[in-house]
Design a protein around this motif. Structure first.
Motif, PDB file in Angstrom:
ATOM      1  N   SER A  51     -61.417 -89.299 -82.787  1.00 16.72           N
ATOM      2  CA  SER A  51     -61.060 -88.316 -82.100  1.00 16.72           C
ATOM      3  C   SER A  51     -59.650 -87.703 -82.171  1.00 16.72           C
ATOM      4  CB  SER A  51     -61.448 -88.308 -80.517  1.00 16.72           C
ATOM      5  OG  SER A  51     -60.387 -89.266 -80.121  1.00 16.72           O
ATOM      6  N   LEU A  52     -58.723 -88.706 -82.519  1.00 21.83           N
ATOM      7  CA  LEU A  52     -57.223 -88.556 -82.859  1.00 21.83           C
ATOM      8  C   LEU A  52     -57.165 -87.661 -84.035  1.00 21.83           C
ATOM      9  CD1 LEU A  52     -54.265 -88.418 -81.838  1.00 21.83           C
ATOM     10  CD2 LEU A  52     -54.183 -90.878 -82.826  1.00 21.83           C
ATOM     11  N   VAL A  53     -57.705 -88.421 -85.020  1.00 20.44           N
ATOM     12  CA  VAL A  53     -57.448 -88.037 -86.387  1.00 20.44           C
ATOM     13  C   VAL A  53     -58.191 -86.807 -86.710  1.00 20.44           C
ATOM     14  CG1 VAL A  53     -58.342 -88.572 -88.620  1.00 20.44           C
ATOM     15  CG2 VAL A  53     -57.157 -90.426 -87.488  1.00 20.44           C
ATOM     16  N   GLU A  54     -59.362 -86.482 -85.900  1.00 27.42           N
ATOM     17  CA  GLU A  54     -59.949 -85.098 -86.003  1.00 27.42           C
ATOM     18  C   GLU A  54     -59.041 -84.059 -85.543  1.00 27.42           C
ATOM     19  OE1 GLU A  54     -64.347 -83.099 -85.106  1.00 27.42           O
ATOM     20  OE2 GLU A  54     -63.354 -84.706 -83.728  1.00 27.42           O
ATOM     21  N   MET A  55     -58.361 -84.152 -84.528  1.00 29.28           N
ATOM     22  CA  MET A  55     -57.524 -83.337 -84.145  1.00 29.28           C
ATOM     23  C   MET A  55     -56.186 -83.312 -84.906  1.00 29.28           C
ATOM     24  SD  MET A  55     -56.124 -81.045 -82.159  1.00 29.28           S
ATOM     25  CE  MET A  55     -57.083 -81.076 -80.169  1.00 29.28           C
ATOM     26  N   LEU A  56     -55.709 -84.442 -85.479  1.00 33.64           N
ATOM     27  CA  LEU A  56     -54.336 -84.233 -86.073  1.00 33.64           C
ATOM     28  C   LEU A  56     -54.617 -83.843 -87.787  1.00 33.64           C
ATOM     29  CD1 LEU A  56     -52.378 -87.351 -84.862  1.00 33.64           C
ATOM     30  CD2 LEU A  56     -52.338 -84.856 -84.291  1.00 33.64           C
ATOM     31  N   ASP A  57     -55.808 -83.863 -88.303  1.00 31.96           N
ATOM     32  CA  ASP A  57     -56.134 -83.296 -89.479  1.00 31.96           C
ATOM     33  C   ASP A  57     -56.247 -82.020 -89.653  1.00 31.96           C
ATOM     34  OD1 ASP A  57     -56.950 -85.871 -90.977  1.00 31.96           O
ATOM     35  OD2 ASP A  57     -58.974 -85.498 -90.618  1.00 31.96           O
ATOM     36  N   ARG A  58     -56.506 -81.329 -88.472  1.00 26.40           N
ATOM     37  CA  ARG A  58     -56.364 -79.797 -88.502  1.00 26.40           C
ATOM     38  C   ARG A  58     -55.080 -79.436 -88.268  1.00 26.40           C
ATOM     39  NH1 ARG A  58     -60.955 -80.230 -84.781  1.00 26.40           N
ATOM     40  NH2 ARG A  58     -59.486 -80.105 -83.199  1.00 26.40           N
ATOM     41  N   LEU A  59     -54.256 -80.077 -87.663  1.00 24.40           N
ATOM     42  CA  LEU A  59     -52.664 -79.876 -87.438  1.00 24.40           C
ATOM     43  C   LEU A  59     -51.849 -80.328 -88.468  1.00 24.40           C
ATOM     44  CD1 LEU A  59     -52.496 -80.703 -83.736  1.00 24.40           C
ATOM     45  CD2 LEU A  59     -52.715 -78.465 -84.635  1.00 24.40           C
ATOM     46  N   TRP A  60     -51.798 -81.288 -89.201  1.00 22.55           N
ATOM     47  CA  TRP A  60     -50.907 -81.948 -90.076  1.00 22.55           C
ATOM     48  C   TRP A  60     -51.631 -82.139 -91.348  1.00 22.55           C
ATOM     49  CZ3 TRP A  60     -49.324 -86.413 -86.112  1.00 22.55           C
ATOM     50  CH2 TRP A  60     -48.421 -85.776 -85.072  1.00 22.55           C
ATOM     51  N   GLY A  61     -52.799 -82.065 -91.418  1.00 25.73           N
ATOM     52  CA  GLY A  61     -53.375 -82.246 -93.028  1.00 25.73           C
ATOM     53  C   GLY A  61     -54.005 -83.576 -92.686  1.00 25.73           C
TER      54      GLY A  61
END
Length: 196
Positions: A51-61
């Protein structure tokens, strides 16, 4: 050679507990300064990371790799399936702060998050998130955790009733000096009681 089939990513239903430094922050922060804080619900990286990576993929690549210190994570996988891809997990016992998660995105950069111990109270987690996102550049992850731990130790000392007697078992056999007490607690996994 058989092809290994990875399990599908686990998703958590509650909202992600994450605080990130403002993107308006000047790029004068020192290398390794915290970019925010993450408060996982458990020490199971395979369960918490998707869930952390899913959110950060959208924000940071696309996040392609994370580095952790294995001290606070059990079990520790080599890779974690996340929505749309797999994230490689690296770990270092001496070079990596045990309270920090390093996230890397191929060609896009590196981000450092304070990892708040799962058992932390809501009030303490809020203070830790505020410290990690301090616009002036937060101190290191373990320093923030130690400061919060010290805050609780000071509160415990103030709340403890004074004691006029010391059990004989704590007196040394020669000279009657009290047994020494360490001046500070070692930083490690922090367990905070919910009081219930």
């Amino acid at each position: 050679m058989p092809i290994a089939v990875l399990p599908s990513p686990r998703r958590e239903s509650p909202a992600l507990r994450l605080a990130l430094r403002s993107t308006d922050t000047p790029s004068t922060l020192r290398i390794g300064a915290l970019d925010g804080a993450w408060w996982p619900r458990s020490d199971d990286l395979a369960r918490e990371l998707p869930s952390l990576v899913e959110m950060l993929d959208r924000l940071w690549g696309r996040i392609t790799r994370v580095n952790v210190n294995p001290t606070n994570w059990q079990p520790l996988p080599h890779e974690v399936p996340v929505p749309g891809h797999v994230v490689k997990v690296g770990w270092f016992t001496t070079e990596q702060d045990p309270h920090k998660l390093l996230l890397m995105s191929y060609r896009l950069g590196r981000w450092d998050l304070l990892v708040i111990p799962p058992q932390t109270s809501q009030a303490a987690a809020a203070r830790l998130m505020a410290a990690a996102t301090d616009q002036d550049g937060a101190p290191g992850a373990s320093e923030i955790i130690a400061a919060e731990h010290g805050r609780h130790a000071d509160a415990d000392l103030l709340a403890a009733p004074p004691s006029d007697s010391v059990p004989e078992s704590v007196w040394e056999s020669e000279g009657g000096a009290a047994a020494s007490v360490p001046a500070s607690m070692p930083v490690g996994r922090m367990h905070v009681s919910s009081g219930g």
